[in-house]
Motif scaffolding. Structure first.
Motif, short mmCIF file in Angstrom:
data_model
loop_
_atom_site.label_atom_id
_atom_site.label_comp_id
_atom_site.label_asym_id
_atom_site.label_seq_id
_atom_site.Cartn_x
_atom_site.Cartn_y
_atom_site.Cartn_z
N GLY A 66 156.21 139.64 99.78
CA GLY A 66 155.42 138.50 100.19
C GLY A 66 155.11 137.55 99.04
N ASP A 67 155.66 137.82 97.85
CA ASP A 67 155.44 136.95 96.70
C ASP A 67 156.17 135.63 96.87
OD1 ASP A 67 153.95 138.91 95.50
OD2 ASP A 67 155.60 139.65 94.24
N THR A 68 155.51 134.57 96.47
CA THR A 68 156.15 133.26 96.48
C THR A 68 156.72 133.02 95.09
OG1 THR A 68 154.54 132.43 98.06
CG2 THR A 68 155.77 130.79 96.82
N PRO A 69 158.01 132.69 95.00
CA PRO A 69 158.59 132.41 93.68
C PRO A 69 157.87 131.24 93.02
CG PRO A 69 160.30 132.59 95.37
CD PRO A 69 158.97 132.57 96.07
N SER A 70 157.85 131.24 91.71
CA SER A 70 157.18 130.19 90.95
C SER A 70 157.90 128.86 91.11
CB SER A 70 157.15 130.55 89.47
OG SER A 70 156.42 131.72 89.27
N PRO A 71 157.14 127.75 91.12
CA PRO A 71 157.78 126.44 91.14
C PRO A 71 158.47 126.20 89.80
CG PRO A 71 155.39 126.23 90.95
CD PRO A 71 155.69 127.68 91.12
N TYR A 72 159.48 125.35 89.82
CA TYR A 72 160.23 125.08 88.60
C TYR A 72 160.62 123.61 88.53
CZ TYR A 72 164.25 125.71 91.74
OH TYR A 72 165.13 125.62 92.78
N LEU A 73 160.89 123.17 87.33
CA LEU A 73 161.24 121.78 87.03
C LEU A 73 162.74 121.65 86.88
CD1 LEU A 73 160.39 118.87 86.10
CD2 LEU A 73 160.29 119.83 83.79
N VAL A 74 163.31 120.62 87.49
CA VAL A 74 164.72 120.30 87.29
C VAL A 74 164.84 118.86 86.81
CG1 VAL A 74 165.63 121.97 88.94
CG2 VAL A 74 165.07 119.67 89.71
N LEU A 75 165.77 118.65 85.90
CA LEU A 75 166.07 117.31 85.40
C LEU A 75 167.58 117.24 85.24
CD1 LEU A 75 164.18 115.20 82.96
CD2 LEU A 75 166.56 115.61 82.42
N TYR A 76 168.21 116.22 85.86
CA TYR A 76 169.66 116.12 85.81
C TYR A 76 170.11 114.71 86.17
CZ TYR A 76 169.11 116.40 90.84
OH TYR A 76 168.71 116.15 92.13
N GLY A 77 171.35 114.41 85.85
CA GLY A 77 171.92 113.14 86.26
C GLY A 77 172.98 112.64 85.30
N TYR A 78 173.56 111.52 85.66
CA TYR A 78 174.61 110.90 84.85
C TYR A 78 174.00 109.78 84.03
CZ TYR A 78 177.63 113.65 87.76
OH TYR A 78 178.23 114.71 88.39
N ALA A 79 173.11 110.16 83.13
CA ALA A 79 172.43 109.22 82.27
C ALA A 79 171.98 109.95 81.01
CB ALA A 79 171.23 108.60 82.99
N SER A 80 171.61 109.20 80.01
CA SER A 80 171.14 109.75 78.76
C SER A 80 169.63 110.02 78.85
CB SER A 80 171.43 108.76 77.64
OG SER A 80 170.95 109.21 76.42
N PHE A 81 169.19 111.17 78.34
CA PHE A 81 167.77 111.52 78.32
C PHE A 81 167.09 110.71 77.23
CE2 PHE A 81 164.36 114.37 76.64
CZ PHE A 81 163.54 114.35 77.75
N GLY A 82 166.23 109.78 77.62
CA GLY A 82 165.51 108.94 76.68
C GLY A 82 164.25 108.41 77.32
N PRO A 83 163.19 109.21 77.40
CA PRO A 83 161.98 108.83 78.11
C PRO A 83 161.31 107.57 77.57
CG PRO A 83 161.96 111.17 77.67
CD PRO A 83 163.11 110.59 76.89
N ALA A 84 160.82 106.77 78.49
CA ALA A 84 159.99 105.60 78.19
C ALA A 84 158.77 105.68 79.10
CB ALA A 84 160.76 104.32 78.42
N HIS A 85 157.59 105.54 78.54
CA HIS A 85 156.35 105.65 79.29
C HIS A 85 156.03 104.29 79.91
CE1 HIS A 85 151.83 106.37 79.48
NE2 HIS A 85 152.37 107.25 80.30
N ARG A 86 156.13 104.19 81.22
CA ARG A 86 155.94 102.91 81.91
C ARG A 86 154.58 102.25 81.63
NH1 ARG A 86 159.94 101.77 85.66
NH2 ARG A 86 161.24 103.52 86.24
#
Length: 179
Positions: A66-86
């Motif tokens: 009855g355990d619920t698996p932990s939530p997880y983060l995914v990040l993917y795509g056809y682009a370069s990882f370069g965060p900018a804070h809006r």
């Protein structure tokens, strides 16, 4: 001239199940990267009970306990990882427009629309400037290290772009150039 082909992928680290909504809100404040074909996708996945977090396949073990698996983060795509804070870019756009006197005499709605348009134009200029800020703030939501890799090439010749960022839940960041 050939087009740069870029791909980005991450591991799927588990996140604090009590902070999922906060993490989703946090992710909406960021432009995480762009490329010639797409933007990056970042999402928090909350598996249903009885679903394996890594494969999205039904499992008997979770159903039995009855355990619920932990939530997880995914990040993917056809682009370069370069965060900018809006919000940071929006403040810079507003300051720039104020200094030039371009906001004088506008109604509040027109002023906001003008600032929004300028923000969208500038946000791409700020890519990669907020990467460490993004990773440091993201660490607060993680229960295990987050690893993101970007690799890119032009005309199948040789890698032009290749790097990996890692951040652990304590906020320690590692950057490795792979090219």
């Amino acid at each position: 001239m050939a087009t740069l082909q870029v791909s980005t992928a991450s591991n799927a680290p588990t996140v604090d199940h009590e902070r999922v909504d906060e993490l989703r809100s946090f992710l909406t404040e960021w432009l995480l990267g762009t490329g010639p074909f797409d933007d990056l996708t970042a999402d928090v996945i909350e598996p249903e009970p009885g679903q394996d977090a890594d494969t999205d396949v039904e499992t008997d073990s979770d159903t039995e306990t009855g355990d619920t698996p932990s939530p997880y983060l995914v990040l993917y795509g056809y682009a370069s990882f370069g965060p900018a804070h809006r919000p940071t870019v929006r403040d810079a756009a507003r300051d720039h427009l104020d200094a030039d006197g371009e906001l004088e005499g506008l109604s509040d709605d027109d002023r906001d629309a003008f600032i929004d348009a300028e923000t969208e134009d500038l946000v791409y200029d700020y890519q990669h400037e907020h990467t460490e800020d993004f990773l440091r703030e993201l660490a607060a939501y993680l229960t295990e290290p987050f690893i993101v890799q970007t690799a890119g090439y032009e005309k199948c010749r040789f890698p032009l772009v290749g790097y990996q960022y890692t951040v652990d839940p304590d906020g320690e960041i590692t950057h490795v150039s792979l090219a």
